[in-house]
Scaffold this active site. Structure first.
Site, PDB file in Angstrom:
ATOM      1  N   TYR A   1      -9.900 -10.936  -6.209  1.00  0.00           N
ATOM      2  CA  TYR A   1      -8.939 -11.125  -7.294  1.00  0.00           C
ATOM      3  C   TYR A   1      -9.214 -12.389  -8.099  1.00  0.00           C
ATOM      4  O   TYR A   1      -8.738 -12.518  -9.223  1.00  0.00           O
ATOM      5  CB  TYR A   1      -7.511 -11.124  -6.735  1.00  0.00           C
ATOM      6  CG  TYR A   1      -7.163  -9.789  -6.143  1.00  0.00           C
ATOM      7  CD1 TYR A   1      -6.955  -8.677  -6.953  1.00  0.00           C
ATOM      8  CD2 TYR A   1      -7.101  -9.608  -4.766  1.00  0.00           C
ATOM      9  CE1 TYR A   1      -6.690  -7.431  -6.413  1.00  0.00           C
ATOM     10  CE2 TYR A   1      -6.819  -8.370  -4.219  1.00  0.00           C
ATOM     11  CZ  TYR A   1      -6.621  -7.291  -5.051  1.00  0.00           C
ATOM     12  OH  TYR A   1      -6.360  -6.051  -4.516  1.00  0.00           O
TER      13      TYR A   1
ATOM     14  N   ARG B   1       0.865  -1.178   0.000  1.00  0.00           N
ATOM     15  CA  ARG B   1       0.000   0.000   0.000  1.00  0.00           C
ATOM     16  C   ARG B   1       0.904   1.231   0.000  1.00  0.00           C
ATOM     17  O   ARG B   1       2.029   1.197   0.507  1.00  0.00           O
ATOM     18  CB  ARG B   1      -0.888   0.029   1.239  1.00  0.00           C
ATOM     19  CG  ARG B   1      -1.825  -1.170   1.390  1.00  0.00           C
ATOM     20  CD  ARG B   1      -2.611  -1.047   2.695  1.00  0.00           C
ATOM     21  NE  ARG B   1      -3.568  -2.137   2.875  1.00  0.00           N
ATOM     22  CZ  ARG B   1      -3.309  -3.247   3.571  1.00  0.00           C
ATOM     23  NH1 ARG B   1      -2.120  -3.418   4.145  1.00  0.00           N
ATOM     24  NH2 ARG B   1      -4.229  -4.196   3.690  1.00  0.00           N
TER      25      ARG B   1
END
Length: 323
Positions: free
Chosen positions: A299, A156
């Site tokens: 995902y 991140r």
């Protein structure tokens, strides 16, 4: 009761309520107008069901929500309408007109979460391998290292900018992560202060070593925190998330990508490409630092999209033959 008299009674109640929110609650004129439109819709449904507004029950509201949803109204739009209806029935309860609020426990349909945007493998490699020859070598080395950590490790942006160059007690106390080149890993502090170790690929290792050679040349006089920071700006301060966004957007455009890239897009690309190659959802969860595997499962939808596109493009039975 005839529909006309029923509608007149409901209209009088609505007018009294709008006067209440306009005068006593002093809501803005625009808000009062929106309430009026929402209650007009409610009154129309009530007339169609031949039920006075004060006699509306939860099953009526559920049916009307289903009708709005079936008509294409978004979950967010329905939630706003329900909020207006709920306030009206709260007022009716205070006025002693109803015993219970029929909208109290009604919720709008959930909005489907949009799939995260990920780059194709070729696009991600194109961005990572791009070198702006006329750029400052210091900036080029720093930006290349940032891209390798964002895409190669799935960090991140907040995890990236809080990385230190090495482990220290200050990093431990400050909830920061660090780079361990000897072990070939990044020690990352994620959400909730949870730490995870992410392996550094060869490209990330090379990019980081190159950056650290030039990192020493940052201006003197920086504070102690900035002096430990892995990534700094020109004035020696720890790089901010906003700066990473700006540099990444610039780099993606210079690299010729059609869409400006943001840091989280590289994290999504990392996860999607790793899942396509390995099929190991649990490993991807660990590398991303997700507490719940359900978060990682999005995902698998991206992976299916990739497979579906490949099927449509390549399989002879994917499309119907023209007559």
């Amino acid at each position: 009761m005839a529909q006309s008299s029923l509608a007149d009674e409901d209209a009088a109640l609505i007018e009294r309520y709008l006067e209440h929110v306009r005068v006593e609650k002093r809501l803005a004129a625009r808000t009062v107008t929106l309430y009026s439109l929402d209650l007009e819709k409610l009154a129309t449904y009530a007339v169609q069901a031949a039920v006075p507004l004060k006699d509306v029950q939860s099953h009526h509201v559920r049916r009307w929500v289903a009708q709005m949803h079936g008509g294409g109204r978004s979950g967010r739009g329905i939630a706003l309408i329900l909020s207006g209806w709920r306030g009206f029935y709260v007022w009716l309860g205070r006025e002693g007109r109803i015993a219970s609020n029929p909208v109290q426990d009604i919720r709008a349909p959930r909005q489907p979460h949009p799939l995260p945007k990920a780059l194709g493998v070729d696009e991600a490699v194109q961005l990572a391998e791009h070198h702006q020859v006329d750029d400052d070598p210091w900036l080029e080395a720093r930006d290349a290292a940032m891209v390798e950590l964002l895409y190669g490790c799935g960090l991140r942006v907040g995890e990236l900018v809080t990385l230190d160059m090495a482990a220290s007690r200050e990093a431990e106390r400050g909830g920061r992560g660090w780079i361990d080149l000897e072990a070939g890993e990044a020690q990352v502090r994620g959400k909730g202060g949870k730490r995870r170790a992410v392996p550094l690929g060869r490209a990330a290792d090379v990019a980081l070593r190159r950056w650290l050679e030039l990192r020493i040349a940052t201006p003197a006089g920086a504070d102690a925190d900035a002096a430990r920071a892995l990534f700094t700006g020109r004035y020696g301060t720890r790089l901010t998330s906003a700066s990473v966004w700006q540099r990444l957007k610039r780099r993606s455009l210079l690299a010729g990508l059609a869409t400006p890239v943001h840091p989280h897009m590289l994290r999504h690309s990392f996860a999607s490409h790793l899942l396509q190659s390995s099929g190991d959802l649990r490993a991807v969860q660990e590398l991303l630092g997700h507490a719940n595997i359900a978060t990682t499962q999005v995902y698998t939808r991206l992976d299916f999209q990739h497979l579906a596109k490949a099927y449509d493009a390549a399989h002879p039975r994917a499309k119907k033959s023209s007559p």
